[in-house]
Design a protein around this motif. Structure first.
Motif, PDB file in Angstrom:
ATOM      1  N   LEU B 163       0.843  -1.205   0.000  1.00  0.00           N
ATOM      2  CA  LEU B 163       0.000   0.000   0.000  1.00  0.00           C
ATOM      3  C   LEU B 163       0.873   1.248   0.000  1.00  0.00           C
ATOM      4  O   LEU B 163       0.654   2.185  -0.755  1.00  0.00           O
ATOM      5  CB  LEU B 163      -0.900  -0.029   1.243  1.00  0.00           C
ATOM      6  CG  LEU B 163      -1.973   1.034   1.346  1.00  0.00           C
ATOM      7  CD1 LEU B 163      -2.971   0.882   0.215  1.00  0.00           C
ATOM      8  CD2 LEU B 163      -2.696   0.918   2.687  1.00  0.00           C
ATOM      9  N   HIS B 164       1.896   1.232   0.852  1.00  0.00           N
ATOM     10  CA  HIS B 164       2.790   2.373   0.970  1.00  0.00           C
ATOM     11  C   HIS B 164       3.515   2.641  -0.345  1.00  0.00           C
ATOM     12  O   HIS B 164       3.723   3.785  -0.735  1.00  0.00           O
ATOM     13  CB  HIS B 164       3.795   2.109   2.088  1.00  0.00           C
ATOM     14  CG  HIS B 164       4.805   3.204   2.249  1.00  0.00           C
ATOM     15  ND1 HIS B 164       4.453   4.492   2.591  1.00  0.00           N
ATOM     16  CD2 HIS B 164       6.158   3.207   2.091  1.00  0.00           C
ATOM     17  CE1 HIS B 164       5.547   5.233   2.641  1.00  0.00           C
ATOM     18  NE2 HIS B 164       6.583   4.490   2.335  1.00  0.00           N
ATOM     19  N   GLU B 165       3.897   1.554  -1.030  1.00  0.00           N
ATOM     20  CA  GLU B 165       4.658   1.719  -2.275  1.00  0.00           C
ATOM     21  C   GLU B 165       3.733   1.968  -3.456  1.00  0.00           C
ATOM     22  O   GLU B 165       4.196   2.066  -4.596  1.00  0.00           O
ATOM     23  CB  GLU B 165       5.512   0.465  -2.518  1.00  0.00           C
ATOM     24  CG  GLU B 165       6.640   0.359  -1.493  1.00  0.00           C
ATOM     25  CD  GLU B 165       7.463  -0.909  -1.647  1.00  0.00           C
ATOM     26  OE1 GLU B 165       6.994  -1.835  -2.361  1.00  0.00           O
ATOM     27  OE2 GLU B 165       8.564  -0.970  -1.074  1.00  0.00           O
ATOM     28  N   GLY B 166       2.452   2.046  -3.190  1.00  0.00           N
ATOM     29  CA  GLY B 166       1.503   2.339  -4.258  1.00  0.00           C
ATOM     30  C   GLY B 166       1.233   1.161  -5.177  1.00  0.00           C
ATOM     31  O   GLY B 166       0.805   1.335  -6.312  1.00  0.00           O
ATOM     32  N   LYS B 167       1.504  -0.058  -4.703  1.00  0.00           N
ATOM     33  CA  LYS B 167       1.314  -1.230  -5.562  1.00  0.00           C
ATOM     34  C   LYS B 167      -0.120  -1.762  -5.511  1.00  0.00           C
ATOM     35  O   LYS B 167      -0.476  -2.661  -6.241  1.00  0.00           O
ATOM     36  CB  LYS B 167       2.294  -2.339  -5.157  1.00  0.00           C
ATOM     37  CG  LYS B 167       3.710  -2.024  -5.594  1.00  0.00           C
ATOM     38  CD  LYS B 167       4.658  -3.133  -5.225  1.00  0.00           C
ATOM     39  CE  LYS B 167       6.078  -2.740  -5.613  1.00  0.00           C
ATOM     40  NZ  LYS B 167       7.057  -3.440  -4.789  1.00  0.00           N
ATOM     41  N   ILE B 168      -0.899  -1.240  -4.551  1.00  0.00           N
ATOM     42  CA  ILE B 168      -2.305  -1.644  -4.483  1.00  0.00           C
ATOM     43  C   ILE B 168      -3.134  -0.439  -4.876  1.00  0.00           C
ATOM     44  O   ILE B 168      -2.832   0.693  -4.458  1.00  0.00           O
ATOM     45  CB  ILE B 168      -2.717  -2.053  -3.052  1.00  0.00           C
ATOM     46  CG1 ILE B 168      -1.790  -3.129  -2.519  1.00  0.00           C
ATOM     47  CG2 ILE B 168      -4.161  -2.525  -3.009  1.00  0.00           C
ATOM     48  CD1 ILE B 168      -2.155  -3.580  -1.113  1.00  0.00           C
ATOM     49  N   PHE B 169      -4.179  -0.664  -5.647  1.00  0.00           N
ATOM     50  CA  PHE B 169      -5.081   0.431  -5.966  1.00  0.00           C
ATOM     51  C   PHE B 169      -5.853   0.744  -4.691  1.00  0.00           C
ATOM     52  O   PHE B 169      -6.525  -0.110  -4.125  1.00  0.00           O
ATOM     53  CB  PHE B 169      -6.026   0.029  -7.097  1.00  0.00           C
ATOM     54  CG  PHE B 169      -7.075   1.077  -7.366  1.00  0.00           C
ATOM     55  CD1 PHE B 169      -6.719   2.295  -7.957  1.00  0.00           C
ATOM     56  CD2 PHE B 169      -8.405   0.859  -7.034  1.00  0.00           C
ATOM     57  CE1 PHE B 169      -7.672   3.260  -8.200  1.00  0.00           C
ATOM     58  CE2 PHE B 169      -9.365   1.838  -7.274  1.00  0.00           C
ATOM     59  CZ  PHE B 169      -9.001   3.039  -7.866  1.00  0.00           C
ATOM     60  N   TYR B 170      -5.725   1.983  -4.197  1.00  0.00           N
ATOM     61  CA  TYR B 170      -6.337   2.319  -2.916  1.00  0.00           C
ATOM     62  C   TYR B 170      -7.351   3.418  -3.097  1.00  0.00           C
ATOM     63  O   TYR B 170      -7.024   4.542  -3.489  1.00  0.00           O
ATOM     64  CB  TYR B 170      -5.251   2.767  -1.922  1.00  0.00           C
ATOM     65  CG  TYR B 170      -5.790   3.074  -0.558  1.00  0.00           C
ATOM     66  CD1 TYR B 170      -6.257   2.052   0.264  1.00  0.00           C
ATOM     67  CD2 TYR B 170      -5.849   4.390  -0.092  1.00  0.00           C
ATOM     68  CE1 TYR B 170      -6.760   2.325   1.528  1.00  0.00           C
ATOM     69  CE2 TYR B 170      -6.350   4.671   1.164  1.00  0.00           C
ATOM     70  CZ  TYR B 170      -6.803   3.638   1.967  1.00  0.00           C
ATOM     71  OH  TYR B 170      -7.303   3.904   3.204  1.00  0.00           O
ATOM     72  N   HIS B 171      -8.579   3.104  -2.837  1.00  0.00           N
ATOM     73  CA  HIS B 171      -9.616   4.115  -2.989  1.00  0.00           C
ATOM     74  C   HIS B 171     -10.745   3.823  -2.015  1.00  0.00           C
ATOM     75  O   HIS B 171     -11.695   3.108  -2.337  1.00  0.00           O
ATOM     76  CB  HIS B 171     -10.141   4.127  -4.417  1.00  0.00           C
ATOM     77  CG  HIS B 171     -11.145   5.209  -4.640  1.00  0.00           C
ATOM     78  ND1 HIS B 171     -10.794   6.533  -4.723  1.00  0.00           N
ATOM     79  CD2 HIS B 171     -12.489   5.167  -4.760  1.00  0.00           C
ATOM     80  CE1 HIS B 171     -11.884   7.260  -4.901  1.00  0.00           C
ATOM     81  NE2 HIS B 171     -12.934   6.456  -4.923  1.00  0.00           N
ATOM     82  N   PRO B 172     -10.633   4.337  -0.772  1.00  0.00           N
ATOM     83  CA  PRO B 172     -11.678   4.045   0.207  1.00  0.00           C
ATOM     84  C   PRO B 172     -13.030   4.572  -0.263  1.00  0.00           C
ATOM     85  O   PRO B 172     -13.113   5.696  -0.763  1.00  0.00           O
ATOM     86  CB  PRO B 172     -11.216   4.766   1.470  1.00  0.00           C
ATOM     87  CG  PRO B 172     -10.053   5.588   1.097  1.00  0.00           C
ATOM     88  CD  PRO B 172      -9.577   5.187  -0.244  1.00  0.00           C
ATOM     89  N   THR B 173     -14.040   3.747  -0.153  1.00  0.00           N
ATOM     90  CA  THR B 173     -15.369   4.123  -0.615  1.00  0.00           C
ATOM     91  C   THR B 173     -15.915   5.249   0.259  1.00  0.00           C
ATOM     92  O   THR B 173     -16.012   5.087   1.466  1.00  0.00           O
ATOM     93  CB  THR B 173     -16.315   2.921  -0.479  1.00  0.00           C
ATOM     94  OG1 THR B 173     -15.635   1.786  -0.997  1.00  0.00           O
ATOM     95  CG2 THR B 173     -17.625   3.152  -1.206  1.00  0.00           C
ATOM     96  N   PRO B 174     -16.261   6.392  -0.369  1.00  0.00           N
ATOM     97  CA  PRO B 174     -16.853   7.436   0.462  1.00  0.00           C
ATOM     98  C   PRO B 174     -18.263   7.016   0.881  1.00  0.00           C
ATOM     99  O   PRO B 174     -18.990   6.424   0.090  1.00  0.00           O
ATOM    100  CB  PRO B 174     -16.890   8.660  -0.452  1.00  0.00           C
ATOM    101  CG  PRO B 174     -16.649   8.165  -1.834  1.00  0.00           C
ATOM    102  CD  PRO B 174     -16.133   6.771  -1.776  1.00  0.00           C
ATOM    103  N   ILE B 175     -18.608   7.319   2.119  1.00  0.00           N
ATOM    104  CA  ILE B 175     -19.952   6.989   2.569  1.00  0.00           C
ATOM    105  C   ILE B 175     -20.916   7.992   1.978  1.00  0.00           C
ATOM    106  O   ILE B 175     -20.682   9.196   2.055  1.00  0.00           O
ATOM    107  CB  ILE B 175     -20.020   7.018   4.107  1.00  0.00           C
ATOM    108  CG1 ILE B 175     -19.181   5.885   4.647  1.00  0.00           C
ATOM    109  CG2 ILE B 175     -21.450   6.895   4.591  1.00  0.00           C
ATOM    110  CD1 ILE B 175     -18.898   5.996   6.108  1.00  0.00           C
ATOM    111  N   ASN B 176     -21.976   7.493   1.405  1.00  0.00           N
ATOM    112  CA  ASN B 176     -22.973   8.401   0.850  1.00  0.00           C
ATOM    113  C   ASN B 176     -23.975   8.746   1.947  1.00  0.00           C
ATOM    114  O   ASN B 176     -24.696   7.891   2.428  1.00  0.00           O
ATOM    115  CB  ASN B 176     -23.659   7.719  -0.333  1.00  0.00           C
ATOM    116  CG  ASN B 176     -24.572   8.684  -1.068  1.00  0.00           C
ATOM    117  OD1 ASN B 176     -25.065   9.659  -0.488  1.00  0.00           O
ATOM    118  ND2 ASN B 176     -24.776   8.432  -2.344  1.00  0.00           N
ATOM    119  N   TYR B 177     -23.986  10.038   2.317  1.00  0.00           N
ATOM    120  CA  TYR B 177     -24.860  10.442   3.422  1.00  0.00           C
ATOM    121  C   TYR B 177     -26.259  10.821   2.944  1.00  0.00           C
ATOM    122  O   TYR B 177     -27.049  11.345   3.714  1.00  0.00           O
ATOM    123  CB  TYR B 177     -24.232  11.613   4.183  1.00  0.00           C
ATOM    124  CG  TYR B 177     -23.019  11.200   4.990  1.00  0.00           C
ATOM    125  CD1 TYR B 177     -23.176  10.458   6.159  1.00  0.00           C
ATOM    126  CD2 TYR B 177     -21.737  11.524   4.573  1.00  0.00           C
ATOM    127  CE1 TYR B 177     -22.080  10.076   6.900  1.00  0.00           C
ATOM    128  CE2 TYR B 177     -20.631  11.133   5.317  1.00  0.00           C
ATOM    129  CZ  TYR B 177     -20.808  10.417   6.473  1.00  0.00           C
ATOM    130  OH  TYR B 177     -19.725  10.021   7.207  1.00  0.00           O
TER     131      TYR B 177
END
Lengths: 74, 692
Positions: B163-177
């Motif tokens: 994750l730190h090296e950017g090897k995983i696609f990281y996109h936390p799902t925003p909560i829809n309020y």
């Protein structure tokens, strides 16, 4: 539907309704207590606090609180 | 040079956070406090895949609001220190609840990995969880772990590094309020663009949500900025608008939406057929929390604890006393007899330090045992057991622990009231706390009880004082609830940790944390107090050198003492030396003994003999068992020490409560001692007249 405070130790139940203000509902939610959750009474000091199991956690509820949580026995 | 990586571990209490922390770091750890607050901060170090890891164990929390200090500390750490990756430890057997914190961490905009801990327990309960599906739904990598068996640790670190090296696609799902709240969020985000520096520190969406939730800490921070007023106005307008739509504060609606998101995710990833099993802890609780056995076991444990504290501390206290006397003599021999410098150093400085040090053993031992109770999980049970009794006096179980700590030192005890979540109950607990007889009052008791009562009576007399303190606290708490803080106490809810074997290291850390509060206070206020008392009793200097008695009587201290003495006459101790000792006791209770020692002059005979033989000008004895007990009642109840008053001010943020405490405790002490002494005197003369 009965208040949680009336369940003897060993009984399992599902939470149907939590009565009370938003602040307290939120406190209970933080501890994993919300409508639809399955719980089990572990210990109680009737009329006094109860210990219940929610998942792997054990939560203490004062008597007043336990009276406001309506459950259905399973 | 190898690469550095800073990891923070977050999670609910009892989610296995500390076990994972220990697994990842090994032996090299550093314990300290977060800047400015006494919340424990543990840092550990390790190496992995060419990285130097620094791992910080954040406090265990359920949420990221500004309501509790622990939560604020954790969230500020993540926002200010910007760790490279946060590992969020989740108790898988209670997934919904634990993900509540996760969703809030996701909004902080840090990279994070979720450890689905206690994977085995969840399985045993009958929960089947699709962790890959969960990772997709949350947009956060999830790794199953079993901390107790060290399983999944490698996978966890691999994910962290990828994750730190950017090897995983990281996109936390925003909560829809929901549409309405989202509109409010966009409006606030728009105006937040005015504050560049603020947005550098905090993610703008998170700020907007926190403003809608009326987060106090963020409100204050925004207020201080140049466009603060405008931003807050926009936020307040949105809040009003949303209130109109939902009929509730957005503050209440937003957590509901979070839970909506969580239960949606959980219902797709969990297959349950779940069964709640009894654990070993539950079996132990069948005895410890038993409605018949629970309380007797608890009182028995308390009795053993106090017995052990006083037994074990005795040799230490004696040793320190002897050591200080020896040092005093040694140092004194370098100075000419009767000189003021010698007196300053030996009686003032060395005596002052000594009077501080002699209480360290009692206080540290008490905190040692409390730490054992706390770390083993029993202290939370004590709150459960005491709940019904506490209800009778208008409080609930949570108030019990701060009261128990009061037996050590009221200062950390009052700080511990922070766990009580409603203000009225917390204030009552603070106001009655000084009646829990602290360790510093004990030496005064032992001096007088040892002098005026037979060894056979001594134990019971001592016990009666502690009991009196408890009864007064109960009575006052009942009155406060009835008269000043009307209304029901807030409901009692708390998590019960499983029983654990406490580790020596953990116990020592907890003991040290609380003990240091005492040491700090002792190091400054008490020492300064000793010096002041020394000054008052040696100035102005008298020409008749060597005659310490005349010196004392004519000194400032003697004058003050004589001036206030009439007030204490009806209580049975109208003697100027005692009056000075009582004033010194306001600085620190332990000073009462030291001051009496200085005033009576230790050199010729022991202080006990001096007390026994002291006479009023008319020749009658100053002290009797009756008057000494009346004096001890006064010591127990009157104004708490200055450090306690200061901490009451700090914790209540108002001058009213410390002043109120100072006044009402002293008034109560006077009345109680008066009633006791006068009744006692009447009864004694009545018996005499009967001719026994």
């Amino acid at each position: 539907m009965v208040p949680l405070s009336l369940l003897p130790p060993g009984k399992e139940a599902v939470i149907i309704e939590i009565r009370g203000g938003m602040g307290w509902r939120r406190r209970l939610m933080e501890l994993g207590l919300m409508e639809g959750m399955k719980i089990k009474v572990i210990q109680r000091l009737f009329p006094g606090p109860v210990v219940i199991a929610v998942g792997n956690a054990r939560v203490v509820l004062g008597f007043g609180m336990a009276q406001r949580i309506m459950v259905r026995e399973v | 040079m190898s690469k550095k990586l800073k990891i923070a571990i977050a999670g609910n209490p009892n989610s296995g956070k500390t076990t994972i922390f220990n697994n990842l770091t090994g032996a090299r750890q550093h314990v300290g406090n977060y800047p400015g607050v006494t919340v424990e901060k543990i840092e550990g170090y390790s190496k992995y895949a060419g990285y130097h890891l620094t791992i910080v164990d954040l406090p265990g929390i359920y949420s990221l609001t500004a309501h509790s200090l622990d939560e604020l500390v954790a969230r500020n750490y993540i926002l200010d220190e910007k760790p490279d990756v946060v590992i969020d430890i989740v108790d898988t057997s209670n997934l919904e609840r634990n993900l509540y914190l996760s969703t809030q961490l996701m909004e902080l905009g840090v990279k994070m990995v979720i450890a689905l801990n206690m994977w085995d327990i969840a399985k045993n309960l009958g929960l089947e969880i699709d962790h890959e599906r969960l990772s997709q739904l949350l947009g956060v990598p999830c790794v199953p772990t079993i901390a107790t068996k060290k399983e999944g640790m490698d996978e966890l670190l691999q994910k962290v590094i990828a994750l730190h090296e950017g090897k995983i696609f990281y996109h936390p799902t925003p909560i829809n309020y929901g549409r309405e709240i989202e509109e409010g969020i966009s409006k606030i985000e728009e105006i937040l663009k005015l504050e560049e520096p603020l947005l550098k520190r905090y993610p703008s969406r998170w700020l907007a949500v926190k403003l809608l939730e009326k987060d106090e800490d963020i409100y204050e921070k925004v207020k201080k900025t140049s466009s603060g007023e405008r931003i807050l106005q926009t936020a307040e307008k949105s809040i009003e608008h949303l209130k109109g739509i939902f009929g509730e504060e957005p503050e209440a609606v937003i957590p509901d939406k979070r839970y909506g998101f969580i239960s949606g995710a959980c219902s797709t990833v969990i297959t349950r057929s779940y069964e709640l099993r009894h654990t070993l802890s539950d079996k132990i609780d069948r005895i410890f929390l038993n409605r018949v056995l629970g309380l007797p076991i608890f009182f028995f444990l308390m009795w053993i604890m106090f017995k052990a504290i006083f037994r074990l501390s005795e040799p230490f206290t004696q040793g320190i006393e002897n050591l200080m006397t020896w040092i005093g003599k040694l140092v004194g021999s370098f100075f000419p007899e009767g000189s003021i410098i010698k007196s300053l150093i030996v009686d003032g400085i060395i005596g002052g330090v000594g009077s501080v040090l002699t209480f360290v053993p009692v206080i540290f031992l008490l905190f040692f045992f409390i730490a054992i109770l706390e770390d083993s999980g029993y202290l939370a049970r004590a709150a459960f057991l005491m709940d019904r009794i506490m209800n009778r006096i208008g409080l609930h179980g949570r108030s019990f622990i701060p009261l128990l700590l009061g037996f050590g030192c009221n200062v950390p005890a009052i700080m511990a009231t922070r766990v009580i979540d409603d203000r009225k109950s917390r204030l009552i607990t603070i106001l009655v706390n000084p009646f829990m007889s602290c360790g510093a009052r004990l030496p005064v008791y032992t001096l007088f009880v040892g002098t005026f009562f037979s060894p056979r009576q001594a134990g019971n007399i001592l016990f009666s004082l502690y009991l009196l303190g408890i009864l007064v606290a109960m009575g006052m708490s009942y009155l406060f609830r009835r008269l000043m803080f009307k209304g029901e106490s807030a409901p009692f809810v708390m998590e019960l940790p499983p029983y654990r074997l406490p580790t020596l290291k953990g116990v020592l850390i907890h003991m040290w944390e609380r003990g240091v509060v005492y040491l700090k206070k002792a190091g400054t206020i008490i020492f300064a107090g000793c010096m002041l008392i020394w000054f008052l009793s040696h100035f102005p200097p008298m020409p008749e050198e060597g005659n310490s008695k005349i010196q004392l009587e004519k000194s400032y201290a003697g004058k003050i003492g004589k001036f206030i003495t009439p007030v204490f006459k009806p209580l049975g101790f109208g003697e100027w030396k005692t009056s000075i000792a009582l004033i010194a006791g306001f600085i620190a209770k332990e000073l009462v003994v030291g001051t009496l020692g200085t005033l009576y002059g230790k050199e010729e005979t022991s202080l006990r003999e001096m007390l026994k033989n002291d006479v009023y000008p008319d020749g009658s004895k100053v002290w009797s068992p009756l008057s000494s007990y009346s004096f001890l009642i006064f010591i127990l109840l009157y104004i708490p020490c200055i450090a306690t008053i200061a901490v009451i001010y700090r914790e209540t943020q108002s001058l009213t409560w410390p002043l109120f405490t100072a006044f009402y405790t002293t008034a109560l002490a006077w009345i109680t001692s008066f009633l006791f002494y006068q009744t006692g005197k009447f009864l004694l003369s009545f018996i005499d007249n009967l001719g026994f």
